[in-house]
Each structure stands twice: as structure tokens, then as C-alpha cells.
Design a protein around this motif. Structure first.
Motif, PDB file in Angstrom:
ATOM      1  N   LEU B 169     -24.038  33.169  19.220  1.00  0.00           N
ATOM      2  CA  LEU B 169     -22.718  33.183  19.856  1.00  0.00           C
ATOM      3  C   LEU B 169     -22.849  33.167  21.379  1.00  0.00           C
ATOM      4  O   LEU B 169     -22.173  32.406  22.085  1.00  0.00           O
ATOM      5  N   LEU B 170     -23.739  33.999  21.869  1.00  0.00           N
ATOM      6  CA  LEU B 170     -23.971  34.096  23.307  1.00  0.00           C
ATOM      7  C   LEU B 170     -24.441  32.747  23.844  1.00  0.00           C
ATOM      8  O   LEU B 170     -23.970  32.270  24.881  1.00  0.00           O
ATOM      9  N   GLY B 171     -25.336  32.148  23.099  1.00  0.00           N
ATOM     10  CA  GLY B 171     -25.886  30.860  23.515  1.00  0.00           C
ATOM     11  C   GLY B 171     -24.812  29.785  23.619  1.00  0.00           C
ATOM     12  O   GLY B 171     -24.912  28.848  24.409  1.00  0.00           O
ATOM     13  N   LEU B 172     -23.780  29.924  22.811  1.00  0.00           N
ATOM     14  CA  LEU B 172     -22.685  28.955  22.845  1.00  0.00           C
ATOM     15  C   LEU B 172     -21.761  29.216  24.029  1.00  0.00           C
ATOM     16  O   LEU B 172     -20.869  28.431  24.321  1.00  0.00           O
ATOM     17  N   GLY B 173     -21.981  30.365  24.659  1.00  0.00           N
ATOM     18  CA  GLY B 173     -21.159  30.679  25.810  1.00  0.00           C
ATOM     19  C   GLY B 173     -20.099  31.749  25.571  1.00  0.00           C
ATOM     20  O   GLY B 173     -19.301  32.061  26.441  1.00  0.00           O
ATOM     21  N   HIS B 174     -20.105  32.324  24.380  1.00  0.00           N
ATOM     22  CA  HIS B 174     -19.113  33.369  24.100  1.00  0.00           C
ATOM     23  C   HIS B 174     -19.435  34.651  24.842  1.00  0.00           C
ATOM     24  O   HIS B 174     -20.598  35.007  25.007  1.00  0.00           O
ATOM     25  N   ARG B 175     -18.391  35.310  25.287  1.00  0.00           N
ATOM     26  CA  ARG B 175     -18.546  36.602  25.949  1.00  0.00           C
ATOM     27  C   ARG B 175     -17.642  37.649  25.297  1.00  0.00           C
ATOM     28  O   ARG B 175     -17.895  38.823  25.361  1.00  0.00           O
ATOM     29  N   ARG B 176     -16.597  37.153  24.734  1.00  0.00           N
ATOM     30  CA  ARG B 176     -15.613  38.050  24.112  1.00  0.00           C
ATOM     31  C   ARG B 176     -15.843  38.016  22.603  1.00  0.00           C
ATOM     32  O   ARG B 176     -15.248  37.234  21.883  1.00  0.00           O
ATOM     33  N   ILE B 177     -16.733  38.897  22.152  1.00  0.00           N
ATOM     34  CA  ILE B 177     -17.127  38.897  20.742  1.00  0.00           C
ATOM     35  C   ILE B 177     -16.742  40.193  20.023  1.00  0.00           C
ATOM     36  O   ILE B 177     -17.063  41.282  20.480  1.00  0.00           O
ATOM     37  N   ALA B 264     -14.821  35.002  19.589  1.00  0.00           N
ATOM     38  CA  ALA B 264     -15.729  34.905  18.445  1.00  0.00           C
ATOM     39  C   ALA B 264     -15.750  36.214  17.679  1.00  0.00           C
ATOM     40  O   ALA B 264     -15.535  37.279  18.245  1.00  0.00           O
ATOM     41  N   VAL B 265     -16.001  36.108  16.392  1.00  0.00           N
ATOM     42  CA  VAL B 265     -16.113  37.304  15.565  1.00  0.00           C
ATOM     43  C   VAL B 265     -17.428  37.251  14.801  1.00  0.00           C
ATOM     44  O   VAL B 265     -17.747  36.249  14.152  1.00  0.00           O
ATOM     45  N   PHE B 266     -18.178  38.315  14.898  1.00  0.00           N
ATOM     46  CA  PHE B 266     -19.422  38.436  14.147  1.00  0.00           C
ATOM     47  C   PHE B 266     -19.158  39.380  12.975  1.00  0.00           C
ATOM     48  O   PHE B 266     -18.758  40.523  13.167  1.00  0.00           O
ATOM     49  N   CYS B 267     -19.374  38.892  11.774  1.00  0.00           N
ATOM     50  CA  CYS B 267     -19.117  39.713  10.592  1.00  0.00           C
ATOM     51  C   CYS B 267     -20.431  40.120   9.944  1.00  0.00           C
ATOM     52  O   CYS B 267     -21.352  39.306   9.815  1.00  0.00           O
ATOM     53  N   ALA B 268     -20.504  41.352   9.511  1.00  0.00           N
ATOM     54  CA  ALA B 268     -21.739  41.874   8.944  1.00  0.00           C
ATOM     55  C   ALA B 268     -22.020  41.366   7.535  1.00  0.00           C
ATOM     56  O   ALA B 268     -23.034  41.702   6.936  1.00  0.00           O
ATOM     57  N   SER B 269     -21.122  40.541   7.009  1.00  0.00           N
ATOM     58  CA  SER B 269     -21.381  39.899   5.715  1.00  0.00           C
ATOM     59  C   SER B 269     -20.546  38.633   5.618  1.00  0.00           C
ATOM     60  O   SER B 269     -19.492  38.520   6.252  1.00  0.00           O
ATOM     61  N   ASP B 270     -21.012  37.686   4.837  1.00  0.00           N
ATOM     62  CA  ASP B 270     -20.276  36.438   4.678  1.00  0.00           C
ATOM     63  C   ASP B 270     -18.928  36.654   4.012  1.00  0.00           C
ATOM     64  O   ASP B 270     -17.946  35.992   4.322  1.00  0.00           O
ATOM     65  N   GLU B 271     -18.903  37.591   3.077  1.00  0.00           N
ATOM     66  CA  GLU B 271     -17.642  37.847   2.388  1.00  0.00           C
ATOM     67  C   GLU B 271     -16.554  38.235   3.393  1.00  0.00           C
ATOM     68  O   GLU B 271     -15.427  37.759   3.338  1.00  0.00           O
ATOM     69  N   ASP B 290     -10.436  27.468  18.396  1.00  0.00           N
ATOM     70  CA  ASP B 290      -9.853  28.671  18.995  1.00  0.00           C
ATOM     71  C   ASP B 290     -10.703  29.905  18.756  1.00  0.00           C
ATOM     72  O   ASP B 290     -10.612  30.897  19.475  1.00  0.00           O
ATOM     73  N   LEU B 291     -11.494  29.849  17.711  1.00  0.00           N
ATOM     74  CA  LEU B 291     -12.248  31.041  17.323  1.00  0.00           C
ATOM     75  C   LEU B 291     -13.525  30.652  16.586  1.00  0.00           C
ATOM     76  O   LEU B 291     -13.507  29.792  15.708  1.00  0.00           O
ATOM     77  N   SER B 292     -14.617  31.291  16.956  1.00  0.00           N
ATOM     78  CA  SER B 292     -15.869  31.083  16.230  1.00  0.00           C
ATOM     79  C   SER B 292     -16.082  32.259  15.296  1.00  0.00           C
ATOM     80  O   SER B 292     -15.723  33.393  15.618  1.00  0.00           O
ATOM     81  N   VAL B 293     -16.644  31.973  14.137  1.00  0.00           N
ATOM     82  CA  VAL B 293     -16.909  33.043  13.172  1.00  0.00           C
ATOM     83  C   VAL B 293     -18.318  32.868  12.619  1.00  0.00           C
ATOM     84  O   VAL B 293     -18.726  31.767  12.251  1.00  0.00           O
ATOM     85  N   ILE B 294     -19.051  33.973  12.570  1.00  0.00           N
ATOM     86  CA  ILE B 294     -20.395  33.920  11.998  1.00  0.00           C
ATOM     87  C   ILE B 294     -20.576  35.110  11.069  1.00  0.00           C
ATOM     88  O   ILE B 294     -20.023  36.191  11.317  1.00  0.00           O
ATOM     89  N   GLY B 295     -21.299  34.898   9.993  1.00  0.00           N
ATOM     90  CA  GLY B 295     -21.510  35.983   9.030  1.00  0.00           C
ATOM     91  C   GLY B 295     -22.982  36.267   8.814  1.00  0.00           C
ATOM     92  O   GLY B 295     -23.846  35.772   9.545  1.00  0.00           O
ATOM     93  N   THR B 349     -18.365  26.709  11.720  1.00  0.00           N
ATOM     94  CA  THR B 349     -17.402  27.703  12.202  1.00  0.00           C
ATOM     95  C   THR B 349     -17.737  28.294  13.560  1.00  0.00           C
ATOM     96  O   THR B 349     -17.067  29.214  14.020  1.00  0.00           O
ATOM     97  N   THR B 350     -18.802  27.778  14.157  1.00  0.00           N
ATOM     98  CA  THR B 350     -19.129  28.263  15.497  1.00  0.00           C
ATOM     99  C   THR B 350     -19.240  27.091  16.458  1.00  0.00           C
ATOM    100  O   THR B 350     -19.766  26.040  16.112  1.00  0.00           O
ATOM    101  N   ALA B 351     -18.730  27.290  17.652  1.00  0.00           N
ATOM    102  CA  ALA B 351     -18.762  26.267  18.695  1.00  0.00           C
ATOM    103  C   ALA B 351     -18.537  26.982  20.023  1.00  0.00           C
ATOM    104  O   ALA B 351     -18.144  28.151  20.037  1.00  0.00           O
ATOM    105  N   PRO B 352     -18.775  26.285  21.111  1.00  0.00           N
ATOM    106  CA  PRO B 352     -18.532  26.928  22.411  1.00  0.00           C
ATOM    107  C   PRO B 352     -17.064  27.318  22.522  1.00  0.00           C
ATOM    108  O   PRO B 352     -16.201  26.646  21.944  1.00  0.00           O
ATOM    109  N   PRO B 353     -16.795  28.363  23.252  1.00  0.00           N
ATOM    110  CA  PRO B 353     -15.400  28.780  23.448  1.00  0.00           C
ATOM    111  C   PRO B 353     -14.682  27.734  24.287  1.00  0.00           C
ATOM    112  O   PRO B 353     -15.322  27.005  25.032  1.00  0.00           O
ATOM    113  N   ARG B 354     -13.384  27.674  24.140  1.00  0.00           N
ATOM    114  CA  ARG B 354     -12.618  26.692  24.916  1.00  0.00           C
ATOM    115  C   ARG B 354     -12.509  27.098  26.367  1.00  0.00           C
ATOM    116  O   ARG B 354     -12.503  28.281  26.695  1.00  0.00           O
ATOM    117  N   GLY B 355     -12.332  26.131  27.208  1.00  0.00           N
ATOM    118  CA  GLY B 355     -12.027  26.382  28.620  1.00  0.00           C
ATOM    119  C   GLY B 355     -13.161  27.021  29.339  1.00  0.00           C
ATOM    120  O   GLY B 355     -13.019  27.772  30.255  1.00  0.00           O
TER     121      GLY B 355
END
Lengths: 355, 355
Positions: B169-177, B264-271, B290-295, B349-355
DNA sequence: GTGAAAGCGCTAACAA
DNA sequence: TTGTTAGCGCTTTCAC
């Protein structure tokens, strides 16, 4: 650390100790207390092997599953387990490991080497050899989920379940209803998919409705398969997945071509219904406004996305099966089991068709 | 139908028959053939109870699970099963049946009455008594999924896994996770959720990033829980579900209030990630625009919806655990096991944040 | 290369 | 109420 030690320490005989430990009548209360105490102090652990040898009973039942990581099987095993524990029986799991696993292995006589007193088979169809080998063990047996020739079984009436689903759709006013089913390679009882499809077809026919062959899609009983089938059915392109129309009707063009788009889709499992929902969304269809979707099972995920379904309770089926088989072990004659209940759960994915 | 019959029919002794059947050396080939043939004809089935009594080995291992109907457990059991079968061992399943089930039951010495030679524990944390009772059986033991004090364990490095996800997520440029985790009441090793959260927090801190407490949401490690947490986190109303902010920060207002919306949201499980995806869609957010999601996990459903994740392989972990414990049964000294592999699977479901 | 005999730890008649 | 005596079906020394 055997029954003998306890006998020597207490000055009793092995027989009395054994009786006391098992709570048999005709043992003085004082004796029982004393034995129990000494057993505890000595950290006595009974040997099921010895007991089994002596009695011929292993106090264990085998559960044979095609695969474990499926909603239905996992739930059913849980149900079986509950009753087994209650009765003080252990559960020995025989996992056939899907189409890839060497299925025979588990059916080799030597595998059931008297370790279990009975067998619960999940959604299996046996061939002649398998039947023969299992019969040879003379164990009580029962199958869960799908009829099996010559064996008792517990499960829903698949034809009726399908009729219920179709009835719901019909009642809402739908006439253009498609079906997503297919075979489950992972080992589901092969009869089940057919019975559900037949239930669908019969109900449609009874309502005087025609179902174009291209509306019978193959969803392989999986989420991904359902999504692919949905894409095909709802007129989009196949979008990378590999499902095919089960009917082999129109090639590639998408089922919508000749028959128009269905207003409702009946899926033979919730997992596939979830996939169809995904496909619909990708195509920009609104559910239930543009499309109604109904499944079978009562899968937890369905509730979260408000999927209408005909719910069954595999856990309960597991419990029933376990009790039945346990009773048989205890000498009861195998009675006939009624079909397991299935109930229509109307949620948000079904509504009257537009216009 | 015992070894004796074969002995009488062949005119050999029980001893020789036994040896022949087990393929021991120093038995004439002719004899072996003869014995095997007669055994087959007689439909001989060895008695594991008798063999167990005589040798002290049951050729079975117990697998203790909190519940079976979870992706991780089902997969892991499958893995254990594979290795057990390969080695000719049976799998005895001890299901604790979740928080509701009477857990002690399975831990009573009497329950493991010498029926198994070893134990594989799935994601369990044991209290003192439990440890003591299990130790008492002197069985080789290993736990899968989460560290357990005093016991060998196989599983991923949860802290590292979380760091990997955050790093992506960080690598994609996210800061607000934001983070969706929480406890799994069904019995997951309690340490795991904490370790993943700590991994998240540490990685964020290392990047000099601040995480508002309201961005640590409770998804109860379930799909529905993830959806509820997502709704809360992404600023919508709670929409009927009952998840709560784990931090107890702002009450009811929605986490977005004070801190803005995460990119971005990091989830501790895919479910849970799947649930967050659902919540996002309901709120009209586009993923990943608008939002990246990783599980975390590598759940099959994730692949179908193109969920980016850090995948682990519970089946492989099961196999490793089984092999380790089997080796120990055969007298090997318990070696140290390396952490199980986990690999970042970048999907849609993950990509660089907009703007 | 094969056999005889002694258990493994428990249960189950039958006695006492 | 308790003890005695046989096994359950196999493995395993120790002889042959």
C-alpha cells in the motif's frame, strides 16, 4: 498406569476396578470413590485399544467425505461430531481429497480396519466394488446429501427444493427464468445436480413455461463458476472465465442472443448465486429491479448480501445421521428417515419482474 | 477372520503370518505370496485395536480444531490428512465446536485415551490446565497457525505478513490507511489478530504515519463483520449490522468524521476484505479508484473478485505439521520449523490513491 | 525361514 | 458386592 496398578493400590481386583471406572451398578459407592480417587492420583488413562479388543466395539465412527473445505461438508461434519461426542464416540475422518485424491485408498478394507463401529458417508455415490467392500465390513452405514442406491440417506428432497424456489419466482410473476447448475467435480453426489435441474424443469413445465436450452448454464457449483455462467447467461462476454453453456447451444454468442435475457435466475447453490450476483453487477444490472436471483443452501455469505434462498441445515442433517447410525450400532433396526427440512428464505434479491 | 484363520489354512504359525502380512524380511517369498492370497480370499481385515494393544502404537493422530467450517481450518485439516494417509495413519478429529462448545471435553485425558499417537492443534491457545493435561499424555504435539507457548508451531510470521501488505500500500503511495481486524470468537489463536495489528501499526509508524484510533476497526474476522466495519470506516451509517469501532473512539458518528476517509484499507483476513469491498460498493465507492483494499489469506473468493492479498497456504502448513509430528512419533527429535511462506498477490483491488 | 509362548490392557462370564 | 479365569487379535522375544 493401567487398570492393574489401581487394583494393586486399592487392593481390589481388576474386575472391580473396571466396573467402578465404568460406573456399572453393583459396586459399593465407597469402592467407586476410592477407585476414582486412586485413578486420578495415578493419572490413569484408559486404553481404547484394549477396551475395543475386549468388547469388539471401538466407540468411534468413520466419516467419509469427498473434500472437507466445502460449506456443506464442513457443516455436516460438525453436526455428526456433536452427536458423536455426546455419545462418547470419536470421529475418524476419511477424506477422499477430491477427484485428484486416490479415492480407492479410503475404501480399501484395510483402511477401515475395525477402527470404527459405523460409517457416515457424505454425498457419495459408490460404485459396485466400493459398495461391496463396505458391505463386507458389516458396519451400519448412512449417507448424507443425496440418495445412494441401497443405503439409508438423510437429506433434503432436491426436486421439491427446486420446485419451491421456482414457485417463489413464479409467484412473483417471473416467466423468463434461467437455471445455473452443473456438476460438482469435487465429488458431490452426482444425482443431486440432476434432481435439482429436474425439479426446475418440471416446475417450469407444470407452469406451461418453456426454457430455452441456452438458459441451462453450468456453474460448476462454485462461486467462480457461477460468475462465469452468469456472465454468459446475462448476455455479457465471458470475461476471462471458462464456464460454458451446459447445453452446448449457441456457441460463444452469449445465451441472451436467441432467447432474450431472463428476468430471474435460479441457482442450484448459494455459492453459484453469489457468482451470478457478481456477474450481474459487472454488467450493470440492478438486483432485484432488473434481475431476481435465488439460490439453495442458506450459506452465511448469502445473508450478508441479502440473497433469497431455500435454506437447508447440513449441521442438523449431520446430527440426524449420527444419531441414526449410533442407534443402529446399539442394535436398533434401521428405520426410515424423513427428508430433511428446507425452507424458503425471502430476502432482497428477488422481486417481481419489471414492466 | 483373524490372523489365526490364515495360519490354520496355510498351515503356518500366527507369527509367520503376521510377519508376512507386514512385509517383514526373513519370510520366504513363496510364503508371503501364499499368505497374501489366503488373506485376500478370506477377506481378512486387520484389527488396529489388537495391533495397537500389542505395539502401543495406534497409527492415528488427533487433530484438534476450534471449529471446522472455516477456510483456514478446513484447508489445514486437508493438508494434515494427506500426509497422514500417506504414512498409513488415521485422522481422529476433535472439534471443540467454537466458543459455545464445551471445550474442556476434548481436553479431558480420558478423551485422548491412547487412541492417537500424536496431536496436531489448530490455532489454539491453551491455558495452564489444558497444557498440563496434554503434556500428561506425553504425545508429540504441534500447533498450526499462531504461536503457542511451549509448543512447536508452524504458521506464517503474522507481523511480517502485515508489514508486507502495508508495504504494498505504501509503495503505491497510500498514506491514509485504515485497519480492519478484531478478535475471532470462533477460537482463532488470540495472538494472531494482535500480531497482525501490531505488524500494521509498526509498519505505519516506521513510515512515519499516524493512524487515528478510529481507523482500527473490528471486523470479527468474518464477512459480515468486515462489511459492518467497512461501513463504519468509510463513513456510511452502520446499515443494520452490529460491528463497532474497536477503539471505542468516536461514538456512532462514523470513523470518517474526525479523520477523513482512508484511501486504503488493510484487512487482517480476506473474508473481512470481501466485506469491506461490499461496504464500499454500497457506499458508491469505486475500487481501486476511490479505495484500495488488501487482505490476508488467499481465499478462493478473493480471486473471483480480484482481491489483492498476502496469500498463505494452510494446506501446506497442515502437511508440514503432520510430517513433523509423524517424525517425532518415529523417534526424531523435534527440530525447529521455519515460518510458513506468505506471498503478496497483487490483483485488482489495489492501486495508487487518486490525486 | 519358521514356530511356541507370553503378553499388550481391558471386559465378561461364572463363581463366591 | 467382589474375585477368578479366560480370552479379544495381534506382536514379539527366544528357540529351532
Amino acid at each position: 498406569m493401567g487398570i492393574q496398578e489401581i487394583a494393586t493400590v486399592t487392593g481390589l481386583s481388576k474386575a472391580t476396578v473396571s466396573r467402578a471406572l465404568r460406573g456399572l451398578p453393583s459396586v459399593a459407592e465407597t469402592t467407586v470413590d476410592q477407585v476414582r480417587r486412586v485413578a486420578d492420583e495415578l493419572g490413569y488413562v484408559p486404553s481404547s485399544a484394549a477396551a475395543g479388543l475386549a468388547t469388539g466395539r471401538q466407540r468411534a465412527v468413520g466419516v467419509v467425505v469427498p473434500v472437507i473445505d466445502r460449506w456443506f461438508y464442513a457443516k455436516a461434519i460438525g453436526g455428526v461430531d456433536v452427536e458423536l461426542r455426546r455419545a462418547g464416540y470419536d470421529l475418524v475422518l476419511y477424506n477422499l481429497g477430491g477427484p485428484g485424491g486416490d479415492r480407492d485408498r479410503a475404501f480399501r478394507r484395510s483402511m477401515l480396519r475395525h477402527r470404527v463401529d459405523a460409517l457416515v458417508l457424505l454425498s457419495l455415490v459408490l460404485d459396485e466394488t466400493e459398495r461391496a467392500e463396505l458391505e463386507l465390513t458389516r458396519h451400519p452405514m448412512i449417507v448424507i446429501g443425496g440418495p445412494a442406491p441401497g443405503l439409508r440417506n438423510v437429506g433434503v428432497d432436491d426436486v421439491a427444493v427446486a420446485a419451491t424456489a421456482v414457485g417463489h419466482l413464479l409467484g412473483l410473476g417471473h416467466r423468463r427464468i434461467a437455471y445455473v447448475g452443473g456438476q460438482d467435480e469435487a465429488g458431490m453426489n452426482v444425482a443431486v445436480p440432476y434432481r435439482r435441474r429436474d425439479g426446475f424443469l418440471d416446475a417450469m413445465a407444470a407452469a406451461g413455461l418453456h426454457v430455452p436450452p441456452s438458459w441451462l448454464a453450468d456453474g460448476r457449483f462454485s462461486f467462480a463458476g457461477g460468475a462465469a455462467a452468469g456472465a454468459l447467461l446475462l448476455g455479457g462476454s465471458v470475461s476471462g472465465c471458462t464456464a460454458a453453456s451446459a447445453s452446448g447451444a449457441g456457441s460463444g454468442a452469449g445465451a441472451g442472443a436467441g432467447a432474450g435475457r431472463p428476468t430471474a435466475v435460479f441457482c442450484a447453490s448459494d455459492e453459484m448465486a453469489l457468482g451470478v450476483l457478481l456477474a450481474a453487477r459487472r454488467l450493470g444490472l440492478r438486483v432485484p429491479a432488473d434481475l431476481s436471483v435465488i439460490g439453495i443452501d442458506g450459506h452465511e455469505y448469502g445473508a450478508a448480501v441479502s440473497l433469497t434462498t431455500v435454506a437447508q441445515d447440513p449441521e442438523a442433517q449431520g446430527r440426524v445421521a449420527a444419531r441414526a447410525v449410533l442407534a443402529e450400532v446399539d442394535g436398533a433396526r434401521p428405520g426410515v428417515l424423513p427428508p430433511a427440512p428446507a425452507t424458503l428464505v425471502v430476502r432482497g434479491t428477488t422481486a417481481p419482474p419489471r414492466g
